[in-house]
Write an enzyme that holds these catalytic residues in place. Sequence first.
Site, PDB file in Angstrom:
ATOM      1  N   HIS A 266      -6.757   4.569   6.557  1.00  0.00           N
ATOM      2  CA  HIS A 266      -5.817   5.593   6.088  1.00  0.00           C
ATOM      3  C   HIS A 266      -5.987   6.832   6.981  1.00  0.00           C
ATOM      4  O   HIS A 266      -7.054   7.060   7.550  1.00  0.00           O
ATOM      5  CB  HIS A 266      -6.070   5.908   4.606  1.00  0.00           C
ATOM      6  CG  HIS A 266      -5.574   4.811   3.704  1.00  0.00           C
ATOM      7  ND1 HIS A 266      -4.424   4.911   2.972  1.00  0.00           N
ATOM      8  CD2 HIS A 266      -6.062   3.572   3.453  1.00  0.00           C
ATOM      9  CE1 HIS A 266      -4.227   3.781   2.293  1.00  0.00           C
ATOM     10  NE2 HIS A 266      -5.216   2.949   2.572  1.00  0.00           N
TER      11      HIS A 266
ATOM     12  N   ASP B   6       0.837  -1.204   0.000  1.00  0.00           N
ATOM     13  CA  ASP B   6       0.000   0.000   0.000  1.00  0.00           C
ATOM     14  C   ASP B   6       0.872   1.253   0.000  1.00  0.00           C
ATOM     15  O   ASP B   6       0.543   2.258  -0.649  1.00  0.00           O
ATOM     16  CB  ASP B   6      -0.908  -0.013   1.238  1.00  0.00           C
ATOM     17  CG  ASP B   6      -2.162   0.814   1.063  1.00  0.00           C
ATOM     18  OD1 ASP B   6      -2.134   1.774   0.275  1.00  0.00           O
ATOM     19  OD2 ASP B   6      -3.179   0.519   1.719  1.00  0.00           O
TER      20      ASP B   6
ATOM     21  N   CYS C  31      -4.009   4.962  -2.384  1.00  0.00           N
ATOM     22  CA  CYS C  31      -4.462   4.139  -3.503  1.00  0.00           C
ATOM     23  C   CYS C  31      -4.494   5.007  -4.752  1.00  0.00           C
ATOM     24  O   CYS C  31      -5.122   6.065  -4.762  1.00  0.00           O
ATOM     25  CB  CYS C  31      -5.852   3.571  -3.214  1.00  0.00           C
ATOM     26  SG  CYS C  31      -6.512   2.663  -4.622  1.00  0.00           S
TER      27      CYS C  31
ATOM     28  N   HIS D 266      -8.266  -1.260   8.485  1.00  0.00           N
ATOM     29  CA  HIS D 266      -7.257  -0.729   7.555  1.00  0.00           C
ATOM     30  C   HIS D 266      -7.632   0.734   7.309  1.00  0.00           C
ATOM     31  O   HIS D 266      -8.363   1.060   6.383  1.00  0.00           O
ATOM     32  CB  HIS D 266      -7.330  -1.563   6.269  1.00  0.00           C
ATOM     33  CG  HIS D 266      -6.433  -1.138   5.164  1.00  0.00           C
ATOM     34  ND1 HIS D 266      -5.305  -1.854   4.787  1.00  0.00           N
ATOM     35  CD2 HIS D 266      -6.486  -0.093   4.295  1.00  0.00           C
ATOM     36  CE1 HIS D 266      -4.720  -1.267   3.753  1.00  0.00           C
ATOM     37  NE2 HIS D 266      -5.424  -0.196   3.435  1.00  0.00           N
TER      38      HIS D 266
HETATM   39  P1  HMG Z   1      -8.698  -5.040 -16.921  1.00  0.00           P
HETATM   40  O1  HMG Z   1      -8.013  -4.056 -17.824  1.00  0.00           O
HETATM   41  O2  HMG Z   1     -10.196  -5.041 -16.891  1.00  0.00           O
HETATM   42  O3  HMG Z   1      -8.156  -6.513 -17.143  1.00  0.00           O
HETATM   43  O4  HMG Z   1      -8.162  -4.768 -15.453  1.00  0.00           O
HETATM   44  P2  HMG Z   1      -8.186  -7.490 -18.367  1.00  0.00           P
HETATM   45  O5  HMG Z   1      -8.479  -8.843 -17.834  1.00  0.00           O
HETATM   46  O6  HMG Z   1      -9.063  -6.950 -19.486  1.00  0.00           O
HETATM   47  O7  HMG Z   1      -6.666  -7.455 -18.876  1.00  0.00           O
HETATM   48  C1  HMG Z   1      -6.088  -6.304 -19.441  1.00  0.00           C
HETATM   49  C2  HMG Z   1      -4.577  -6.502 -19.534  1.00  0.00           C
HETATM   50  O8  HMG Z   1      -4.007  -6.624 -18.234  1.00  0.00           O
HETATM   51  C3  HMG Z   1      -4.187  -7.773 -20.282  1.00  0.00           C
HETATM   52  O9  HMG Z   1      -2.926  -7.526 -20.870  1.00  0.00           O
HETATM   53  C4  HMG Z   1      -3.997  -8.780 -19.169  1.00  0.00           C
HETATM   54  O10 HMG Z   1      -3.149  -9.824 -19.492  1.00  0.00           O
HETATM   55  C5  HMG Z   1      -3.370  -7.907 -18.083  1.00  0.00           C
HETATM   56  P3  HMG Z   1      -2.782  -7.180 -22.434  1.00  0.00           P
HETATM   57  O11 HMG Z   1      -3.463  -8.299 -23.161  1.00  0.00           O
HETATM   58  O12 HMG Z   1      -3.489  -5.843 -22.617  1.00  0.00           O
HETATM   59  O13 HMG Z   1      -1.297  -7.085 -22.649  1.00  0.00           O
HETATM   60  N1  HMG Z   1      -3.649  -8.402 -16.739  1.00  0.00           N
HETATM   61  C6  HMG Z   1      -2.715  -8.737 -15.847  1.00  0.00           C
HETATM   62  N2  HMG Z   1      -1.375  -8.698 -15.900  1.00  0.00           N
HETATM   63  C7  HMG Z   1      -0.709  -9.133 -14.815  1.00  0.00           C
HETATM   64  N3  HMG Z   1      -1.314  -9.563 -13.682  1.00  0.00           N
HETATM   65  C8  HMG Z   1      -2.650  -9.588 -13.592  1.00  0.00           C
HETATM   66  C9  HMG Z   1      -3.397  -9.176 -14.704  1.00  0.00           C
HETATM   67  N4  HMG Z   1      -4.718  -9.086 -14.946  1.00  0.00           N
HETATM   68  C10 HMG Z   1      -4.859  -8.625 -16.195  1.00  0.00           C
HETATM   69  N5  HMG Z   1      -3.241 -10.004 -12.476  1.00  0.00           N
HETATM   70  C11 HMG Z   1      -7.569  -5.576 -13.280  1.00  0.00           C
HETATM   71  C12 HMG Z   1      -8.630  -5.522 -14.344  1.00  0.00           C
HETATM   72  C13 HMG Z   1      -8.213  -6.085 -12.009  1.00  0.00           C
HETATM   73  C14 HMG Z   1      -6.457  -6.500 -13.735  1.00  0.00           C
HETATM   74  C15 HMG Z   1      -7.000  -4.146 -13.085  1.00  0.00           C
HETATM   75  O14 HMG Z   1      -8.080  -3.302 -12.818  1.00  0.00           O
HETATM   76  C16 HMG Z   1      -6.017  -4.046 -11.947  1.00  0.00           C
HETATM   77  O15 HMG Z   1      -4.925  -4.572 -12.009  1.00  0.00           O
HETATM   78  N6  HMG Z   1      -6.414  -3.342 -10.864  1.00  0.00           N
HETATM   79  C17 HMG Z   1      -5.604  -3.241  -9.661  1.00  0.00           C
HETATM   80  C18 HMG Z   1      -5.687  -1.873  -9.110  1.00  0.00           C
HETATM   81  C19 HMG Z   1      -4.861  -1.827  -7.841  1.00  0.00           C
HETATM   82  O16 HMG Z   1      -3.896  -2.549  -7.655  1.00  0.00           O
HETATM   83  N7  HMG Z   1      -5.277  -0.911  -6.941  1.00  0.00           N
HETATM   84  C20 HMG Z   1      -4.589  -0.742  -5.676  1.00  0.00           C
HETATM   85  C21 HMG Z   1      -4.779  -1.886  -4.736  1.00  0.00           C
HETATM   86  S1  HMG Z   1      -6.340  -1.856  -3.872  1.00  0.00           S
HETATM   87  C22 HMG Z   1      -6.096  -0.675  -2.610  1.00  0.00           C
HETATM   88  O17 HMG Z   1      -5.104  -0.002  -2.563  1.00  0.00           O
HETATM   89  C23 HMG Z   1      -7.128  -0.587  -1.512  1.00  0.00           C
HETATM   90  C24 HMG Z   1      -6.685  -1.331  -0.242  1.00  0.00           C
HETATM   91  O18 HMG Z   1      -5.464  -0.815   0.249  1.00  0.00           O
HETATM   92  C25 HMG Z   1      -7.769  -1.188   0.856  1.00  0.00           C
HETATM   93  C26 HMG Z   1      -8.173   0.269   1.120  1.00  0.00           C
HETATM   94  O19 HMG Z   1      -7.312   1.086   1.443  1.00  0.00           O
HETATM   95  O20 HMG Z   1      -9.365   0.527   1.006  1.00  0.00           O
HETATM   96  C27 HMG Z   1      -6.502  -2.823  -0.513  1.00  0.00           C
HETATM   97 MG    MG Z   2      -5.183   0.903   1.554  1.00  0.00          MG
END
Ligand code: HMG
Ligand code: MG
Length: 319
Positions: free
Chosen positions: A227, A34, A258, A225
Amino acid sequence: MQHLLPLRSQQKYNHMLNKKYPAFVRIVEVSPRDGLQNINHHVSTEVKAELINQLSMSGINHIEVGSFVSPKWVPQMANTEELIHVLKQPDNSHYIVLTPNSKGLDRAIECGVRDVAVFAAASETFSQKNTNCSIEESLLRFKPVVQRALDAGIRVRGYVSCVLGCPYEGEIDNNKVAEVSQALINMGCYEVSLGDTIGVGTPVKAQRMVEAVLKVIPAEKIALHFHDTRGQALANILACLEYGISTIDASVAGLGGCPYAEGASGNLATEEVIYMLDGMGIKTGVNLNQLIKAGQFITQQLGIQNNSRVATSGSPSNP
Ligand code: HMG
Ligand code: MG
């Protein structure tokens, strides 16, 4: 006029108020994920590994080390595979990695990861912005991911974001938080971490939200969790500890945020949590001085301000 009581009397007074604080609190350190996901410049695998080793040396044995999310969405986490390979994980520790979908879990399994986390939200708009799908779609997506992880002997943690407010929708219904939390537990998550993603909560509001979740999930399966965007996180945690919740997520030096939540700043600094719990006689197994060194290490490496007031207050002393 109210007089300050000596510590012994304070403890007696707390007892008379019948506060049921837990005897032990488990810390889940989230800074390598994070914290570093929101840093603008590249953080090398070596620096991440050293941070994790120092955190581990401080006594923390639950550390969220990275994400197997799309590197196009969060490039800061792109070196997570490399990181896992260089880390020397102690046997009794849990190094957790975020896995948003089946592809993320494939990557985790290939690396031999033993702990993953899936992340949902209580806000539709945030769900779309963060994971490109609705809340319902995200839960449908997680179900086979969680099942396959459990079949492979991997433990799964769940997150619910925006539990005390959303940067896009404002107020969030506590019943929605409870509903999404229950869905994650029902699919096999061992606990749900309730995220105040943009740090808008206040203590009584946090208590009302937790009360709603406690109707469907026991306290042992709830983590907090929060912030610290508005300086409320420690007060919110204290308010919720009274409900027997004993798992707290925090981030050394207050690193965090985030990228898909406008206005989200760092998590509550772990140093602040440990200082408060030490002062209350609640055990954590974490050495505050060692933890402060870890926070100083990473902020110096990144050339950024250390947001822990405990760490920057001068010589750390036991409260
Ligand atoms: P999408 O674009 O809808 O995914 O994203 P897709 O399935 O259509 O795939 C698009 C491209 O991404 C493809 O590649 C996939 O292969 C690749 P391309 O064909 O274009 O070359 N791909 C991946 N590559 C590696 N690893 C993977 C993966 N999945 C797809 N796992 C997706 C959907 C969920 C993947 C995207 O939205 C994403 O990665 N989101 C993550 C966002 C994130 O990390 N946010 C921060 C964390 S959450 C947070 O901070 C909150 C928390 O702390 C709690 C709080 O504070 O409230 C937890
Ligand atoms: Mg967080």
